[in-house]
Design a protein around this motif. Structure first.
Motif, PDB file in Angstrom:
ATOM      1  N   ASP A   1       0.792  -1.078  -0.147  1.00  0.00           N
ATOM      2  CA  ASP A   1       0.060   0.039  -0.138  1.00  0.00           C
ATOM      3  C   ASP A   1       0.725   1.388  -0.002  1.00  0.00           C
ATOM      4  OD1 ASP A   1      -2.454  -1.383   0.138  1.00  0.00           O
ATOM      5  OD2 ASP A   1      -2.509  -1.446   2.303  1.00  0.00           O
ATOM      6  N   ILE A   2       2.142   1.347   0.427  1.00  0.00           N
ATOM      7  CA  ILE A   2       2.923   2.573   0.731  1.00  0.00           C
ATOM      8  C   ILE A   2       4.144   2.040   0.221  1.00  0.00           C
ATOM      9  CG2 ILE A   2       1.293   3.508   2.524  1.00  0.00           C
ATOM     10  CD1 ILE A   2       3.495   2.497   4.476  1.00  0.00           C
ATOM     11  N   ASN A   3       5.055   3.151  -0.252  1.00  0.00           N
ATOM     12  CA  ASN A   3       6.220   2.834  -0.692  1.00  0.00           C
ATOM     13  C   ASN A   3       7.160   4.000  -0.168  1.00  0.00           C
ATOM     14  OD1 ASN A   3       5.725   0.948  -2.884  1.00  0.00           O
ATOM     15  ND2 ASN A   3       4.460   2.297  -3.962  1.00  0.00           N
ATOM     16  N   GLU A   4       8.436   3.624  -0.020  1.00  0.00           N
ATOM     17  CA  GLU A   4       9.475   4.492   0.731  1.00  0.00           C
ATOM     18  C   GLU A   4       9.510   5.896  -0.243  1.00  0.00           C
ATOM     19  OE1 GLU A   4      12.269   5.819   3.142  1.00  0.00           O
ATOM     20  OE2 GLU A   4      11.324   3.761   3.138  1.00  0.00           O
ATOM     21  N   GLY A   5       9.392   6.882   0.562  1.00  0.00           N
ATOM     22  CA  GLY A   5       9.611   8.108   0.019  1.00  0.00           C
ATOM     23  C   GLY A   5       8.307   8.455  -0.784  1.00  0.00           C
ATOM     24  N   GLN A   6       7.341   7.890  -0.927  1.00  0.00           N
ATOM     25  CA  GLN A   6       6.172   8.285  -1.978  1.00  0.00           C
ATOM     26  C   GLN A   6       5.055   8.699  -1.218  1.00  0.00           C
ATOM     27  OE1 GLN A   6       6.637   7.978  -5.417  1.00  0.00           O
ATOM     28  NE2 GLN A   6       8.733   7.561  -4.778  1.00  0.00           N
ATOM     29  N   LEU A   7       4.276   9.387  -1.789  1.00  0.00           N
ATOM     30  CA  LEU A   7       3.050  10.016  -1.418  1.00  0.00           C
ATOM     31  C   LEU A   7       1.998   8.738  -0.968  1.00  0.00           C
ATOM     32  CD1 LEU A   7       2.080  13.101  -3.670  1.00  0.00           C
ATOM     33  CD2 LEU A   7       2.550  13.034  -1.087  1.00  0.00           C
ATOM     34  N   MET A   8       1.311   8.910   0.161  1.00  0.00           N
ATOM     35  CA  MET A   8       0.117   7.975   0.533  1.00  0.00           C
ATOM     36  C   MET A   8      -1.116   8.204  -0.170  1.00  0.00           C
ATOM     37  SD  MET A   8       1.299   7.423   4.568  1.00  0.00           S
ATOM     38  CE  MET A   8       0.081   6.250   4.951  1.00  0.00           C
ATOM     39  N   SER A   9      -1.947   7.364  -0.308  1.00  0.00           N
ATOM     40  CA  SER A   9      -3.347   7.492  -0.888  1.00  0.00           C
ATOM     41  C   SER A   9      -4.187   8.233   0.268  1.00  0.00           C
ATOM     42  CB  SER A   9      -3.763   6.077  -1.207  1.00  0.00           C
ATOM     43  OG  SER A   9      -5.279   6.306  -1.217  1.00  0.00           O
ATOM     44  N   SER A  10      -5.099   8.986  -0.060  1.00  0.00           N
ATOM     45  CA  SER A  10      -5.974   9.400   0.980  1.00  0.00           C
ATOM     46  C   SER A  10      -6.935   8.562   1.489  1.00  0.00           C
ATOM     47  CB  SER A  10      -7.103  10.462   0.447  1.00  0.00           C
ATOM     48  OG  SER A  10      -7.700   9.688  -0.747  1.00  0.00           O
ATOM     49  N   LYS A  11      -6.911   7.276   1.377  1.00  0.00           N
ATOM     50  CA  LYS A  11      -7.559   6.128   2.076  1.00  0.00           C
ATOM     51  C   LYS A  11      -6.930   5.974   3.460  1.00  0.00           C
ATOM     52  CE  LYS A  11      -5.802   2.255  -0.734  1.00  0.00           C
ATOM     53  NZ  LYS A  11      -6.369   1.351  -1.545  1.00  0.00           N
ATOM     54  N   PHE A  12      -5.696   6.474   3.531  1.00  0.00           N
ATOM     55  CA  PHE A  12      -4.794   6.140   4.633  1.00  0.00           C
ATOM     56  C   PHE A  12      -4.804   7.512   5.581  1.00  0.00           C
ATOM     57  CE2 PHE A  12      -3.079   3.588   1.423  1.00  0.00           C
ATOM     58  CZ  PHE A  12      -3.473   2.214   2.015  1.00  0.00           C
ATOM     59  N   GLU A  13      -5.733   8.522   5.196  1.00  0.00           N
ATOM     60  CA  GLU A  13      -5.819   9.856   5.663  1.00  0.00           C
ATOM     61  C   GLU A  13      -6.868   9.632   6.839  1.00  0.00           C
ATOM     62  OE1 GLU A  13      -5.900  13.762   3.933  1.00  0.00           O
ATOM     63  OE2 GLU A  13      -7.970  13.408   4.162  1.00  0.00           O
ATOM     64  N   TYR A  14      -6.881  10.305   7.986  1.00  0.00           N
ATOM     65  CA  TYR A  14      -7.548  10.312   8.848  1.00  0.00           C
ATOM     66  C   TYR A  14      -9.020  10.771   8.641  1.00  0.00           C
ATOM     67  CZ  TYR A  14      -8.877  11.181  14.057  1.00  0.00           C
ATOM     68  OH  TYR A  14      -9.682  10.730  15.224  1.00  0.00           O
ATOM     69  N   ASN A  15     -10.057  10.507   9.343  1.00  0.00           N
ATOM     70  CA  ASN A  15     -11.334  11.075   9.068  1.00  0.00           C
ATOM     71  C   ASN A  15     -11.784  11.812  10.389  1.00  0.00           C
ATOM     72  OD1 ASN A  15     -13.864  11.760   8.456  1.00  0.00           O
ATOM     73  ND2 ASN A  15     -14.223   9.699   7.328  1.00  0.00           N
ATOM     74  N   GLY A  16     -11.366  13.329  10.538  1.00  0.00           N
ATOM     75  CA  GLY A  16     -11.710  13.948  11.258  1.00  0.00           C
ATOM     76  C   GLY A  16     -10.336  15.185  11.557  1.00  0.00           C
ATOM     77  N   MET A  17     -10.643  15.943  12.491  1.00  0.00           N
ATOM     78  CA  MET A  17      -9.878  17.179  12.534  1.00  0.00           C
ATOM     79  C   MET A  17      -9.356  17.753  11.187  1.00  0.00           C
ATOM     80  SD  MET A  17      -6.965  15.930  15.464  1.00  0.00           S
ATOM     81  CE  MET A  17      -6.097  17.004  15.327  1.00  0.00           C
ATOM     82  N   GLY A  18     -10.460  18.022  10.336  1.00  0.00           N
ATOM     83  CA  GLY A  18     -10.165  18.613   9.171  1.00  0.00           C
ATOM     84  C   GLY A  18      -9.890  17.916   7.923  1.00  0.00           C
ATOM     85  N   CYS A  19      -9.613  16.573   8.414  1.00  0.00           N
ATOM     86  CA  CYS A  19      -9.248  15.440   7.276  1.00  0.00           C
ATOM     87  C   CYS A  19     -10.415  14.696   7.000  1.00  0.00           C
ATOM     88  CB  CYS A  19      -8.061  14.761   7.562  1.00  0.00           C
ATOM     89  SG  CYS A  19      -6.544  15.679   7.767  1.00  0.00           S
ATOM     90  N   SER A  20     -10.438  14.114   5.567  1.00  0.00           N
ATOM     91  CA  SER A  20     -11.904  13.229   5.294  1.00  0.00           C
ATOM     92  C   SER A  20     -11.604  12.194   4.724  1.00  0.00           C
ATOM     93  CB  SER A  20     -12.670  14.048   4.428  1.00  0.00           C
ATOM     94  OG  SER A  20     -11.793  14.677   3.408  1.00  0.00           O
ATOM     95  N   GLY A  21     -10.399  11.409   5.076  1.00  0.00           N
ATOM     96  CA  GLY A  21      -9.758  10.089   4.313  1.00  0.00           C
ATOM     97  C   GLY A  21     -10.516   8.820   4.903  1.00  0.00           C
ATOM     98  N   GLY A  22     -10.175   7.938   4.213  1.00  0.00           N
ATOM     99  CA  GLY A  22     -10.663   6.499   4.764  1.00  0.00           C
ATOM    100  C   GLY A  22     -10.330   5.982   6.076  1.00  0.00           C
ATOM    101  N   ASN A  23      -9.134   6.569   6.643  1.00  0.00           N
ATOM    102  CA  ASN A  23      -8.491   6.306   7.983  1.00  0.00           C
ATOM    103  C   ASN A  23      -8.434   4.822   7.999  1.00  0.00           C
ATOM    104  OD1 ASN A  23      -7.543   6.903  10.475  1.00  0.00           O
ATOM    105  ND2 ASN A  23      -9.356   5.904  11.447  1.00  0.00           N
ATOM    106  N   LEU A  24      -7.887   3.949   6.893  1.00  0.00           N
ATOM    107  CA  LEU A  24      -7.463   2.685   6.890  1.00  0.00           C
ATOM    108  C   LEU A  24      -6.019   2.279   7.228  1.00  0.00           C
ATOM    109  CD1 LEU A  24      -9.087   1.379   3.519  1.00  0.00           C
ATOM    110  CD2 LEU A  24      -9.943   0.924   5.835  1.00  0.00           C
ATOM    111  N   SER A  25      -5.970   1.573   7.988  1.00  0.00           N
ATOM    112  CA  SER A  25      -4.381   1.242   8.298  1.00  0.00           C
ATOM    113  C   SER A  25      -3.666   0.304   6.834  1.00  0.00           C
ATOM    114  CB  SER A  25      -4.143   0.298   9.394  1.00  0.00           C
ATOM    115  OG  SER A  25      -4.963  -0.863   9.434  1.00  0.00           O
TER     116      SER A  25
END
Length: 175
Positions: free
Chosen positions: A26-50
């Protein structure tokens, strides 16, 4: 003399090839993560998946593993702990995407969001690129006896003090 140099080179290669290694689908060294790994709260609206994580080459004496996810760039003066998992059985070599809170992967302790479980990436808007250090820790004990509401800083201290080895995968995110 030629044989000694070759022996030293082979020994160095051999030692390196058996080091604890952390990878992810799902994640790569030095690369941007997908928004599905972003928190959902505190102004963020991602999927909050580990994210999915896999590891191999555990050192001899490993009796359990721990996982941490840490943002050293958070504007707090002390970083931000996104995930802390203790007491992962020694025969475990991976966790699936979205496993946090849904599968018994180990003892998920409190993060800087104030509760146990994965809390996704959520850097402040306009704060630039943040690094997220996902770490697998090889530990010499089958169980670390800490409560789930322990401070993540205490978890980090405990792991740094006792780890046999660790491997880090650093992904990035920006908002």
């Amino acid at each position: 003399m030629k044989h000694i140099g070759l022996s030293i080179a082979l020994l160095a290669f051999s030692a390196h090839s058996y080091a604890l290694e952390l990878t992810s689908n799902d994640i790569n060294e030095g690369q941007l993560m997908s928004s599905k790994f972003e928190y959902n709260g505190m102004g963020c609206s991602g999927g909050n998946l580990s994210p999915q994580l896999s590891w191999k080459n555990a050192p001899k004496g490993t009796k359990s593993f721990a996982i941490t996810a840490f943002d050293p760039d958070a504007p707090t003066g002390s970083g931000w702990w996104h995930w802390t998992v203790l007491n992962i059985p020694a025969d475990t070599t991976s966790v699936a995407q979205g496993a946090s809170g849904k599968v018994n992967i180990g003892l998920e302790t409190r993060t800087d969001y104030g509760k146990p479980g994965y809390g996704g990436v959520c850097p402040p808007e306009g704060d630039g690129m943040h690094r997220y250090q996902f770490t697998i820790w090889a530990l010499p004990q089958a169980k670390i006896d800490l409560p789930s509401d322990i401070s993540p800083a205490v978890v980090g201290f405990t792991l740094n003090k006792m780890a046999i080895d660790k491997a880090v995968l650093t992904a990035t995110y920006v908002r």
